[in-house]
Write a protein that holds these residues in place. Sequence first.
Motif, short mmCIF file in Angstrom:
data_model
loop_
_atom_site.label_atom_id
_atom_site.label_comp_id
_atom_site.label_asym_id
_atom_site.label_seq_id
_atom_site.Cartn_x
_atom_site.Cartn_y
_atom_site.Cartn_z
N UNK A 124 -35.57 73.88 36.56
CA UNK A 124 -34.44 73.16 37.13
C UNK A 124 -33.92 72.16 36.12
N UNK A 125 -32.59 72.15 35.94
CA UNK A 125 -31.94 71.19 35.07
C UNK A 125 -31.14 70.26 35.98
N UNK A 126 -31.53 68.99 36.03
CA UNK A 126 -30.85 68.06 36.95
C UNK A 126 -29.32 68.08 36.78
N UNK A 127 -28.63 68.11 37.89
CA UNK A 127 -27.17 68.10 37.99
C UNK A 127 -26.49 69.30 37.33
N UNK A 128 -27.26 70.31 36.91
CA UNK A 128 -26.66 71.49 36.28
C UNK A 128 -27.06 72.77 36.98
N UNK A 129 -28.26 72.83 37.49
CA UNK A 129 -28.71 74.04 38.15
C UNK A 129 -30.05 74.53 37.62
N UNK A 130 -30.17 75.82 37.46
CA UNK A 130 -31.44 76.44 37.06
C UNK A 130 -31.20 77.42 35.92
N UNK A 131 -32.25 77.66 35.17
CA UNK A 131 -32.18 78.75 34.19
C UNK A 131 -33.56 79.39 34.07
N UNK A 132 -33.56 80.62 33.60
CA UNK A 132 -34.81 81.35 33.43
C UNK A 132 -35.61 80.68 32.33
N UNK A 133 -36.88 80.47 32.61
CA UNK A 133 -37.77 79.80 31.67
C UNK A 133 -37.91 80.63 30.40
N UNK A 134 -37.85 79.97 29.28
CA UNK A 134 -38.07 80.63 28.00
C UNK A 134 -39.53 80.48 27.61
#
Length: 182
Positions: A28-38
């Motif tokens: 989770x990236x605050x105030x931006x959303x989510x991304x797949x973990x690298x």
Amino acid sequence: MLSETLEISRTPIREAVADLIKEGLLVQIPRKGFHVREITESEKEQIMFLRLSIETEGLKKLVPNITKEQLQSLRKIVSEQEQEMLHNDPVTYIELDQIFHRQILSFANQNLLEQILQEMYNLTRLLGHHALMKEGRMAEVIQEHKQILHALENNDSSKAVQLMERHLEITKSNVNTEKDNS
């Protein structure tokens, strides 16, 4: 947005996202959303080291005791992989790949090692998708699995271990090649 697209309530979406975060697959990236973990290079090295250690140990234990029924079960998994390759279904193909590798440990009665491999399942699954990006890799994996099966049929422990080491080294090299190309 996802809730509207899938025409379901937000609750199952939140639960699924929470599960993916818990499993370490989403960040989770605050105030931006989510991304797949690298997965870091160090983690890739550790995953491959653990897989190599675990899976070769499983083969060493299995070879002297493998039954015809167990060989048939492993052959069936490889056959199903071939079908999924022909149907161009990489998700099911990778699931079958994981089953093949875990089944070896299960047949060898290496339950703790199988459990550890299962815990690494999601991370290895992410790596598996990258490794299969190389043209023709799915067919190569099937051939590598068949070679391992042949060594098991011949009760050749050292050959089975050597082939598994080669199989995992090729996978590792394909993961690294895909990373270099991206």
